[in-house]
Design an enzyme around this catalytic site. Structure first.
Site, mmCIF file in Angstrom:
data_model
loop_
_atom_site.group_PDB
_atom_site.id
_atom_site.type_symbol
_atom_site.label_atom_id
_atom_site.label_comp_id
_atom_site.label_asym_id
_atom_site.label_seq_id
_atom_site.Cartn_x
_atom_site.Cartn_y
_atom_site.Cartn_z
ATOM 1 C CG ASP A 6 -1.870 1.202 1.181
ATOM 2 O OD1 ASP A 6 -2.484 1.425 0.122
ATOM 3 O OD2 ASP A 6 -1.974 1.948 2.171
ATOM 4 C CB SER A 7 0.226 4.658 -1.141
ATOM 5 O OG SER A 7 -1.038 4.787 -0.526
ATOM 6 C CE1 TYR A 38 3.095 5.915 -3.062
ATOM 7 C CE2 TYR A 38 2.273 4.145 -4.443
ATOM 8 C CZ TYR A 38 3.245 4.652 -3.611
ATOM 9 O OH TYR A 38 4.353 3.909 -3.337
ATOM 10 N N GLY A 39 -2.483 9.296 -4.301
ATOM 11 C CA GLY A 39 -3.726 9.711 -4.967
ATOM 12 C C GLY A 39 -3.680 11.004 -5.739
ATOM 13 C CB CYS A 69 -2.571 0.959 -2.899
ATOM 14 S SG CYS A 69 -2.586 2.668 -3.367
ATOM 15 C CG ASN A 70 -9.161 1.107 -4.116
ATOM 16 O OD1 ASN A 70 -9.986 0.713 -4.919
ATOM 17 N ND2 ASN A 70 -9.135 0.708 -2.862
ATOM 18 C CB THR A 71 -4.023 5.261 -5.726
ATOM 19 O OG1 THR A 71 -5.021 5.900 -4.922
ATOM 20 C CG2 THR A 71 -3.418 6.271 -6.655
ATOM 21 C CD GLU A 154 -1.228 7.609 5.893
ATOM 22 O OE1 GLU A 154 -0.124 7.748 6.426
ATOM 23 O OE2 GLU A 154 -1.599 6.544 5.364
ATOM 24 C CB CYS A 186 -9.716 5.167 -0.698
ATOM 25 S SG CYS A 186 -8.259 5.825 0.125
ATOM 26 C CB THR A 187 -6.261 1.463 1.728
ATOM 27 O OG1 THR A 187 -5.616 2.710 1.443
ATOM 28 C CG2 THR A 187 -5.851 0.423 0.740
ATOM 29 C CG HIS A 188 -6.148 5.821 4.102
ATOM 30 N ND1 HIS A 188 -5.465 5.174 3.096
ATOM 31 C CD2 HIS A 188 -5.214 6.386 4.912
ATOM 32 C CE1 HIS A 188 -4.172 5.348 3.288
ATOM 33 N NE2 HIS A 188 -3.996 6.080 4.372
HETATM 34 N N1 DGL Z 1 -3.816 3.701 -0.523
HETATM 35 C C1 DGL Z 1 -4.473 4.689 -1.334
HETATM 36 C C2 DGL Z 1 -5.702 4.118 -2.012
HETATM 37 O O1 DGL Z 1 -6.241 3.114 -1.612
HETATM 38 C C3 DGL Z 1 -4.868 5.889 -0.544
HETATM 39 C C4 DGL Z 1 -3.731 6.720 -0.095
HETATM 40 C C5 DGL Z 1 -2.994 7.435 -1.202
HETATM 41 O O2 DGL Z 1 -3.537 8.328 -1.866
HETATM 42 O O3 DGL Z 1 -1.855 7.084 -1.363
HETATM 43 O O4 DGL Z 1 -6.143 4.675 -2.973
#
Ligand code: DGL
Length: 268
Positions: A6-7, A38-39, A69-71, A154, A186-188
Site C-alpha cells: 500500500d502507499s 499516491y492519490g 492500494c486502490n490508487t 494519516e 480507498c484503503t483508508h
Molecule cells: N492507498 C491509497 C488508495 O487506496 C490511498 C492513499 C494514497 O492516496 O496514497 O487509494
C-alpha cells in the site's frame, strides 16, 4: 509468502481481513508512507513507485503481491501485469482490489444506483465505472473523489469534528443521488465506516472492502495452486515502511486492530 503493498498505512485494513480469512499464510506488508498520498500523483509516478514495491516484495521471497492500494490498482496494475511481470517475473503474480469489489457489486441485482468514493487518481481513471458498466450496463454510477480524507486519516484526525464535516460534504452528492450501495475505493476509508454509515441512509449498502477482497483472494489461491505458497502452523507477518517506524506502529495499530511488531524501515 504473500506480499501486501500500500502507499501507506491504509492497506492494513485489507491485511487485517487476510489474517482472519487466511491465517495459515505468512505475509510481508510494505507501506510507502514516505511518499503517500499516491492519490494526487501522475500515472507515470505511481507506476514507478509500484514497480519498486513489487521488486522489493519479490526480493523478500513473495510469490504473489496484492496491491491493497486502490490508487496503485487503478493506475499501475494493468501495466505491471501486462508489461513488467512477463519480462521480469514470469512465474509471479500481482493482483489488485478492484475486480473483487466490482464483481461483488455487479452481481447484486438489488443495486440499481451505485456510488464510488476514492482518491483523485482512482476516480480520474474511471476504472470502477468502466468495469461495473461492463458487467451491468444498466447500473447508474456516481463517482466522487475525496482527496482530503487520506491526509486527515494519516494525521490521526479520525474522530475530529472537522473530518466529519468534510466527509459529510463529500458524501452529500452521493446521498442526493439516492444510491443503493457505496464502494469505499480507498484503503483508508473503512476507518471512517461508522461515520459513513451514520451519514448515508440506512438502505444504502456500504461494502466492507477488506472482507470482500479477502474472500475473493481465498478463492484465487484455491484456483492458483501452481503458486505453491507455503502454509504454516506458525506463520509470520513482517512489516516494512519507508517512513517512521514508531508512527507506523502507533497508527498502524488502529488500522490493523492489533499490536504491530517487527517493523523495518527501508528506502525504495
Ligand atoms: N492507498 C491509497 C488508495 O487506496 C490511498 C492513499 C494514497 O492516496 O496514497 O487509494
Amino acid at each position: 509468502m504473500i506480499g501486501v503493498f500500500d502507499s501507506g498505512l491504509g492497506g492494513l485494513t485489507i491485511l487485517k481481513h487476510f489474517l482472519k480469512e487466511l491465517p495459515q499464510y505468512s505475509y510481508i506488508y510494505l507501506g510507502d508512507s514516505a511518499r503517500t498520498p499516491y492519490g494526487n500523483r501522475s500515472q507515470a509516478v505511481i507506476y514507478n513507485y509500484a514497480k519498486e514495491a513489487v521488486d522489493f516484495l519479490f526480493s523478500k521471497g513473495c510469490r504473489i503481491v496484492i496491491f491493497a492500494c486502490n490508487t496503485a490498482s487503478s493506475q499501475a496494475l494493468r501495466k505491471i501485469q501486462q508489461k513488467y511481470l512477463p519480462k521480469k517475473y514470469p512465474d509471479k503474480k500481482v493482483i489488485g482490489v478492484i475486480v473483487p469489489l466490482v464483481e461483488e457489486s455487479a452481481k447484486n441485482d438489488r443495486i440499481k444506483r451505485i456510488g464510488i468514493i476514492g482518491t483523485k487518481a482512482t476516480i480520474a481513471s474511471n476504472i470502477y465505472a468502466k468495469k461495473l458498466s461492463k458487467l451491468n450496463p444498466k447500473l447508474k454510477i456516481f463517482e466522487k473523489s475525496a482527496p482530503l480524507l487520506v491526509p486527515l486519516i494519516e494525521e490521526g484526525w479520525i474522530k475530529k469534528r472537522e473530518t466529519k464535516m468534510i466527509l459529510k460534504k463529500y458524501l452529500r452528492e452521493l446521498k442526493t443521488a439516492q444510491i443503493d450501495a457505496l464502494i469505499l475505493a480507498c484503503t483508508h476509508y473503512p476507518i471512517l465506516i461508522k461515520d459513513i454509515k451514520r451519514i448515508m441512509p440506512k438502505k444504502c449498502l456500504i461494502y466492507d472492502t477488506g472482507k470482500i477482497v479477502a474472500k475473493s483472494f481465498k478463492k484465487y489461491l484455491e484456483k492458483h495452486q501452481e503458486l505453491k505458497i507455503n502454509q504454516s502452523s506458525s506463520p509470520i507477518c513482517k512489516f516494512y515502511t519507508t517512513y517512521n517506524i514508531s508512527s507506523f506502529k502507533i497508527f498502524g495499530k488502529k488500522f490493523l486492530e492489533r499490536k504491530i511488531s517487527k517493523v523495518k524501515k527501508i528506502k525504495l
